[in-house]
Enzyme design. Sequence first.
Site, PDB file in Angstrom:
ATOM      1  N   ALA A  32       0.835  -1.189   0.000  1.00 12.48           N
ATOM      2  CA  ALA A  32       0.000   0.000   0.000  1.00 12.48           C
ATOM      3  C   ALA A  32       0.874   1.244   0.000  1.00 12.48           C
ATOM      4  CB  ALA A  32      -0.915  -0.007   1.218  1.00 12.48           C
ATOM      5  N   HIS A  63       4.401 -12.430 -13.872  1.00 14.40           N
ATOM      6  CA  HIS A  63       4.641 -11.310 -14.794  1.00 14.40           C
ATOM      7  C   HIS A  63       5.180 -11.770 -16.154  1.00 14.40           C
ATOM      8  CE1 HIS A  63       4.011  -9.277 -11.149  1.00 14.40           C
ATOM      9  NE2 HIS A  63       5.265  -9.198 -10.724  1.00 14.40           N
TER      10      HIS A  63
END
Length: 774
Positions: A71, A254
């Site tokens: 975050a 990814h």
Amino acid sequence: MSNVAIIHPIQLSRSCSVLGQRMWKVVLAALLLMASVCVQKVHANKSQEAKGEQKLGHVSVVIVGATGDLAKKYLWQGFFQLYANQEQFLKLAEYRQLKTIEEYQALGKHLTEQLNQEGIVEAGRLFYLSVPAFAYADIAEKINASCRPTDGAWLRVVLEKPFGHDFNSAQQLSAYLATSLKDEEMYRIDHYLGKQVVSKILPFRRENRKHLDPIWNKHHIERIEIVLKETLDAKGRIPFYDQYGVIRDVIQNHLTEVLTLLTMQLPDNLSDAKEVLKNKLKIFSALEHLESHCAVIGQYESYNKEVEEELNKTKEHSSLTPTFAGVMVYIDMAQYEGMPIILTSGKMLDERLGYARVLFKNDIFCVQSHEDVHCKPKQIVFWFGHGDLQYPAILVSNNLFKPDLMDAEWKEVKEQKDISVLGVPLSGYYILTPTVQREAYTELIMQIFQGRKDSFISSENLLASWGFWTPLLHSLANATPRIYPGGVDNGNMLDFKLLGREVSFANDALVFINQDFTGRSGGQSFQVMQGKYRSADMVSAWSEELIVRLADDLQAAAEKAVMESGRFHLALSGGSSPLALFQRLAHHQYTFPWRDTHVWMVDERCVPLTERDSNFHTVHDHLLQHFKMPYYNIHPMPVQMNQRLCVEEDGGALRYEQEINQLVNGSRFHFVLLGVGHDGHIASLFPGSKLDAHGNSLVALTESPAKPHQRMSLTLRAINQAQKVAVLVMGKSKHELITQLSRVKDDPIKWPVTGIHLTSGRLVWYIDYDALLG
Ligand SMILES: *[C@@H]1O[C@H](CO)[C@@H](O)[C@H](O)[C@H]1NC(C)=O
Ligand SMILES: *[C@@H]1O[C@H](CO)[C@@H](O)[C@H](O)[C@H]1NC(C)=O
Ligand SMILES: *[C@@H]1O[C@H](CO)[C@@H](O)[C@H](O)[C@H]1NC(C)=O
Ligand SMILES: *[C@@H]1O[C@H](CO)[C@@H](O)[C@H](O)[C@H]1NC(C)=O
Ligand SMILES: *[C@@H]1O[C@H](CO)[C@@H](O)[C@H](O)[C@H]1NC(C)=O
């Protein structure tokens, strides 16, 4: 209609709530930014409504665990970027504790009351789980129980990786989540898909179709490289990282996503999440099975020390977690067959960058004019960012074609800087770059608000990817990574080369081998040893040398047979024992008389030959398909006849026997390769088999105690009349068996392997030191 946004950043537990005054300001500031996002949505009602895209009204955003590492690092930044582009709007930001079911109930009630009070319509609720993955299932359950929005409004729950650490755990997590959330309600983020260049791969391929269609295949593409290099170490993240390692951390997700975008069939509608997924899954199902020899792994030197410190381990502890990996992947589709795709990533490398490069074959031989544009590499580079080229870009070498712009969000730039990207100076490229650079999280958060799912990872996508990577991860579990110093000092240590279907480090790096291992790795000091075992010949060595020796012996037998009779009849067992031998035979690709070799099966499981656990399938995948061998020289066992498996009256065993009688002189194989099971079984002759019942047959249906129970097998008679039989035994786990077998008398019912007594041929045991000495 009211333009109100309520923001609830919420944290999971009291222990995380110790935030300094300063930090609070940051968090609060970030919360305000979020409000602008929601409001922008609400303001946009005219155009949106006209298109019927989005139900209007109020959106509540709840960030669970708003203080986590992620975050702090990206999420707030993502919202901030959005904010920076928008008119500000602030209504309310709120912080509350969220742990027990009561607290969730209170939140649900609060959200609903707020709406009622203000008399506003609810459009949806967005929960962003910024918490460790083990908490997902529990939170999802509580959200479902107490925080679902009012009828007609949407629920979107955003999750971050890791989504499990292998196929089983991912499946378990998916199954748990599915009890609380529908798949369309879950937004699994892979932030790579939000990178501007990555998200433009498909549009670029479509826009430039007329140039790419003829060359996007194995005939024109030399190879594809997908690379993510990092300079950082894993310090501070070791408790997480040590359980994952580089493949799970970035390659499984990814880089694999980039691979699918580069190779999947172009969907007709790029924003149709269903179609995109369907085409991705086709690639996943065509990826060739990965073995440990398809990868090289490394670990930076100071990693173990970090593990010691962060996990309170002793000095003796040695982590095998790889921080570097290079993997070679093949796609079994006519379009890409035999075209290598290299995925590589590592920490503590010399520079930070990420790219995917499609390197084309260059069929022009330049005699003199090497500076000519046609002599340069032909390539398309998707530059994700960082490195010498500071911005994200798509570069097309100008000896390929001039690319079309996708849309107004991209522009072509002429770069004066005197730098090269992957061997070509910038002046040798057409360069496309985004007009405005945006962070991946900003892009993805926007898409979540719009309810667009094409850049998120569905359950099926996730499981397909884990299904592909898990076998490699398991086969590497005990592999020792090459230790590298880090940074520019790595020099060429991590360079790796492709040799047929194998990948290996290109340079020796003995300097860094731990002293305890030198005796072993030195290798030369341990010669191949010859002796007797159970009164037959035995060859013993460390496993690598043993395999080299067996392959050489096999080749000698093949050459002799071909010289004498024009062909070589070889009977192979499936299972795991001979895999190392098959790999080694790759080195004999050009010298072995494959054209005159007939391959027979020692035994087979009663499953269709196309299935993974079929012995023939293993032999095919690891040996046959790599060598030029006439198809009619290959003799799988006919376990499937009349659309059924191994039924006595179909006469499959008899048919195989007849084939042997017809083709093999005197029904004597030149060479039979056997493994031996922990219970002493060979081929599919298990302890307790009714060997007498086989009579004079060469092939029989048998029963295994393990599934699948039904088998077809050569009989002891067929084995014993061979000219040479090799029994290969490797690994510590076989030590007990080898010890026991050295003591027992011949008792083929109890120990089928003791029934091998060649009528006029030679039996040789190939036993590695691990099995022999324990
Ligand atoms: C939103 O839509 C309503 C009609 O549905 C319209 O009256 C109002 O002006 C619109 N508001 C904005 C900000 O576009
Ligand atoms: C959510 O909870 C309800 C009961 O509260 C249950 O019936 C439902 O199956 C749960 N899961 C989903 C996906 O709605
Ligand atoms: C493409 O798919 C999106 C999402 O499903 C849909 O909204 C859009 O209408 C589709 N476009 C076309 C041209 O079919
Ligand atoms: C390691 O030990 C320190 C001090 O004893 C302790 O605070 C810390 O929680 C321990 N960490 C782990 C991962 O066990
Ligand atoms: C077949 O085997 C017999 C006896 O082992 C041998 O004499 C003969 O030459 C072989 N035939 C061929 C074609 O190799």
